[in-house]
Design a protein around this motif. Sequence first.
Motif, PDB file in Angstrom:
ATOM      1  N   UNK A 162     -58.164  -7.516  62.773  1.00 18.14           N
ATOM      2  CA  UNK A 162     -59.181  -8.148  63.620  1.00 18.14           C
ATOM      3  C   UNK A 162     -58.771  -8.118  65.099  1.00 18.14           C
ATOM      4  N   UNK A 163     -59.678  -7.682  65.980  1.00 18.96           N
ATOM      5  CA  UNK A 163     -59.346  -7.735  67.402  1.00 18.96           C
ATOM      6  C   UNK A 163     -59.506  -9.154  67.933  1.00 18.96           C
ATOM      7  N   UNK A 164     -58.585 -10.030  67.570  1.00 19.14           N
ATOM      8  CA  UNK A 164     -58.688 -11.421  68.003  1.00 19.14           C
ATOM      9  C   UNK A 164     -57.588 -12.259  67.388  1.00 19.14           C
ATOM     10  N   UNK A 165     -57.737 -13.562  67.530  1.00 23.60           N
ATOM     11  CA  UNK A 165     -56.729 -14.498  67.033  1.00 23.60           C
ATOM     12  C   UNK A 165     -57.032 -14.840  65.581  1.00 23.60           C
ATOM     13  N   UNK A 166     -56.072 -14.578  64.719  1.00 30.12           N
ATOM     14  CA  UNK A 166     -56.257 -14.832  63.296  1.00 30.12           C
ATOM     15  C   UNK A 166     -55.249 -15.889  62.862  1.00 30.12           C
ATOM     16  N   UNK A 167     -55.722 -16.891  62.160  1.00 28.61           N
ATOM     17  CA  UNK A 167     -54.839 -17.956  61.707  1.00 28.61           C
ATOM     18  C   UNK A 167     -53.932 -17.437  60.602  1.00 28.61           C
ATOM     19  N   UNK A 168     -52.621 -17.661  60.767  1.00 29.42           N
ATOM     20  CA  UNK A 168     -51.674 -17.216  59.749  1.00 29.42           C
ATOM     21  C   UNK A 168     -51.837 -18.042  58.473  1.00 29.42           C
ATOM     22  N   UNK A 169     -52.366 -19.252  58.608  1.00 31.41           N
ATOM     23  CA  UNK A 169     -52.458 -20.150  57.455  1.00 31.41           C
ATOM     24  C   UNK A 169     -53.458 -19.656  56.423  1.00 31.41           C
ATOM     25  N   UNK A 170     -54.668 -19.256  56.860  1.00 30.50           N
ATOM     26  CA  UNK A 170     -55.691 -18.901  55.877  1.00 30.50           C
ATOM     27  C   UNK A 170     -56.411 -17.584  56.182  1.00 30.50           C
ATOM     28  N   UNK A 171     -55.953 -16.867  57.196  1.00 28.49           N
ATOM     29  CA  UNK A 171     -56.575 -15.577  57.505  1.00 28.49           C
ATOM     30  C   UNK A 171     -57.958 -15.690  58.115  1.00 28.49           C
ATOM     31  N   UNK A 172     -58.327 -16.890  58.571  1.00 26.64           N
ATOM     32  CA  UNK A 172     -59.636 -16.997  59.224  1.00 26.64           C
ATOM     33  C   UNK A 172     -59.483 -16.604  60.693  1.00 26.64           C
ATOM     34  N   UNK A 173     -60.585 -16.140  61.268  1.00 24.78           N
ATOM     35  CA  UNK A 173     -60.545 -15.713  62.664  1.00 24.78           C
ATOM     36  C   UNK A 173     -60.814 -16.936  63.539  1.00 24.78           C
ATOM     37  N   UNK A 174     -59.798 -17.314  64.299  1.00 23.67           N
ATOM     38  CA  UNK A 174     -59.956 -18.476  65.195  1.00 23.67           C
ATOM     39  C   UNK A 174     -60.882 -18.089  66.346  1.00 23.67           C
ATOM     40  N   UNK A 175     -60.598 -16.927  66.958  1.00 20.85           N
ATOM     41  CA  UNK A 175     -61.429 -16.462  68.068  1.00 20.85           C
ATOM     42  C   UNK A 175     -61.280 -14.956  68.232  1.00 20.85           C
ATOM     43  N   UNK A 176     -62.410 -14.259  68.177  1.00 18.85           N
ATOM     44  CA  UNK A 176     -62.427 -12.846  68.568  1.00 18.85           C
ATOM     45  C   UNK A 176     -63.457 -12.772  69.690  1.00 18.85           C
ATOM     46  N   UNK A 177     -62.980 -12.934  70.922  1.00 18.46           N
ATOM     47  CA  UNK A 177     -63.872 -13.176  72.074  1.00 18.46           C
ATOM     48  C   UNK A 177     -64.906 -12.069  72.246  1.00 18.46           C
ATOM     49  N   UNK A 178     -64.485 -10.813  72.108  1.00 11.37           N
ATOM     50  CA  UNK A 178     -65.413  -9.714  72.374  1.00 11.37           C
ATOM     51  C   UNK A 178     -66.464  -9.570  71.277  1.00 11.37           C
ATOM     52  N   UNK A 179     -66.060  -9.892  70.055  1.00 11.23           N
ATOM     53  CA  UNK A 179     -67.030  -9.855  68.955  1.00 11.23           C
ATOM     54  C   UNK A 179     -67.870 -11.140  68.928  1.00 11.23           C
ATOM     55  N   UNK A 180     -67.455 -12.107  69.747  1.00 14.01           N
ATOM     56  CA  UNK A 180     -68.098 -13.437  69.793  1.00 14.01           C
ATOM     57  C   UNK A 180     -68.003 -14.140  68.445  1.00 14.01           C
ATOM     58  N   UNK A 181     -66.869 -13.992  67.799  1.00 19.33           N
ATOM     59  CA  UNK A 181     -66.619 -14.699  66.552  1.00 19.33           C
ATOM     60  C   UNK A 181     -65.771 -15.928  66.848  1.00 19.33           C
ATOM     61  N   UNK A 182     -66.196 -17.069  66.342  1.00 13.44           N
ATOM     62  CA  UNK A 182     -65.412 -18.296  66.464  1.00 13.44           C
ATOM     63  C   UNK A 182     -65.317 -18.917  65.076  1.00 13.44           C
ATOM     64  N   UNK A 183     -64.106 -19.182  64.627  1.00 18.03           N
ATOM     65  CA  UNK A 183     -63.878 -19.814  63.317  1.00 18.03           C
ATOM     66  C   UNK A 183     -64.667 -19.133  62.193  1.00 18.03           C
ATOM     67  N   UNK A 184     -64.413 -17.863  62.001  1.00 17.58           N
ATOM     68  CA  UNK A 184     -65.074 -17.113  60.922  1.00 17.58           C
ATOM     69  C   UNK A 184     -64.093 -16.931  59.752  1.00 17.58           C
ATOM     70  N   UNK A 185     -64.450 -17.422  58.563  1.00 19.00           N
ATOM     71  CA  UNK A 185     -63.537 -17.283  57.410  1.00 19.00           C
ATOM     72  C   UNK A 185     -63.623 -15.882  56.800  1.00 19.00           C
ATOM     73  N   UNK A 186     -63.206 -14.883  57.567  1.00 21.90           N
ATOM     74  CA  UNK A 186     -63.463 -13.481  57.197  1.00 21.90           C
ATOM     75  C   UNK A 186     -62.810 -13.110  55.863  1.00 21.90           C
ATOM     76  N   UNK A 187     -61.602 -13.623  55.595  1.00 17.90           N
ATOM     77  CA  UNK A 187     -60.948 -13.228  54.338  1.00 17.90           C
ATOM     78  C   UNK A 187     -61.708 -13.780  53.127  1.00 17.90           C
ATOM     79  N   UNK A 188     -62.171 -15.034  53.229  1.00 16.54           N
ATOM     80  CA  UNK A 188     -62.929 -15.614  52.116  1.00 16.54           C
ATOM     81  C   UNK A 188     -64.229 -14.840  51.904  1.00 16.54           C
ATOM     82  N   UNK A 189     -64.871 -14.445  53.002  1.00 15.11           N
ATOM     83  CA  UNK A 189     -66.151 -13.727  52.897  1.00 15.11           C
ATOM     84  C   UNK A 189     -65.955 -12.347  52.252  1.00 15.11           C
TER      85      UNK A 189
END
Length: 415
Positions: A162-189
Amino acid sequence: MDAARAMPAASGALAQGKNLDDLRRNNLGSALALIHARRSLSRADLTRAMGLNRSTIASIVADLEARDLVVVGEARDTKRIGRPSLEISTSDRHVVIAVNPELDATTLGIVAMGGRVLREVRFEHERPPTAREVVNVVTALVAGLQPELGQAHEIVGAGVAVPGLVSAADGSVRLAAHLEWVDEPITAMISDALGVPAWAANDASCGVVAEVLFGAGVGSGNVAYLNGGASGIGGGIVAESRLLQGRGGFGGEIGHTLVRSGGTICRCGAAGCFEAEVTRDALLEIAGVGVENPHELEALLAQGYADRDDVRALVDLQIVHLGIALRTIVNLMNPEVVVLGGFLGILGQLGGERLERMLRAAALPGPAGQVRLERSQLGRVNLLIGAAELAFRPLLSDPTVVPLGTRRARLTDRP
Ligand SMILES: [Zn+2]
């Protein structure tokens, strides 16, 4: 001291049986990790590297073969004197779906062990995709690849770079500024959509892992990787053989170090960040390359650099800023190798010796004398290889998660 070590030593037959199982699993995992990293090696080399006796190695190899994790064949080197050793290679049976969502395209790879990308598919986006759109694209692409995957491959998991900040705890995307993703649970999805376990990490962290295992950083425990992509510049650091993650997994964001005081306002809100001053878009524009054909950038930029003052001025300015970012990395972490990937690889190529000289002059003499600049050897698939590594990790630490007899089942499945 960790909890396991603090426990009193267990005794009795049950405990010993468990220890033998653990030892066996460890040996299987170490052997598979070695074969994975080398892609292929002789049984004699494996025996030497593991420091175990020949019969133990033979039994380990037979076990891995029965799980269809390795393929055993004749040694390639037939000129050697004496009995030829068997050659052990990674099997393509177990694969990972690797995904790299970007502003302009989502790239999906089918990656086998040994960092082998069996298939790469690029799906173009007209505008930055949402996390849901990426998951839908991945689901559709995997469904489309099903005939190819068929019975010959088994998907063990999915890995997302992911081009952004990914939480090591659960693999969710904390912030991917350019994609405009905030708190996206990408691994669960992704996991829900594909029905396999999924992992995610920052794209450049994936890149550095791939380069250390299979590319320009092989053999070094101190490597920095800088990735120049459509959505900015990511940094991944391996220091003393460990991936630098920091408290939450957000470490290594070299793209947001200062390269110009009072410079351009960055997407992060600060001024003069490396990724705000050095951008792929500016290079594409001046070279006259459409975003749909980023692979043309290198040739056209090199041509423009030779012929046109405006191209040379812009490229030279970006090279100066790249040099400042490199100075920070070199002084801060004393790396052995700095690997430049994506469009930064192109800038490094154009900068050549001048960039090296700039770095030697600006960084402290100690670390500056110990670093070498390299271009990514794995090219654009390195993020996919690193993302796949996330999903291969459980298999590599315990190969017994794959049942015995996998190979036999496949052979009898054949019509
Ligand atoms: Zn920034």
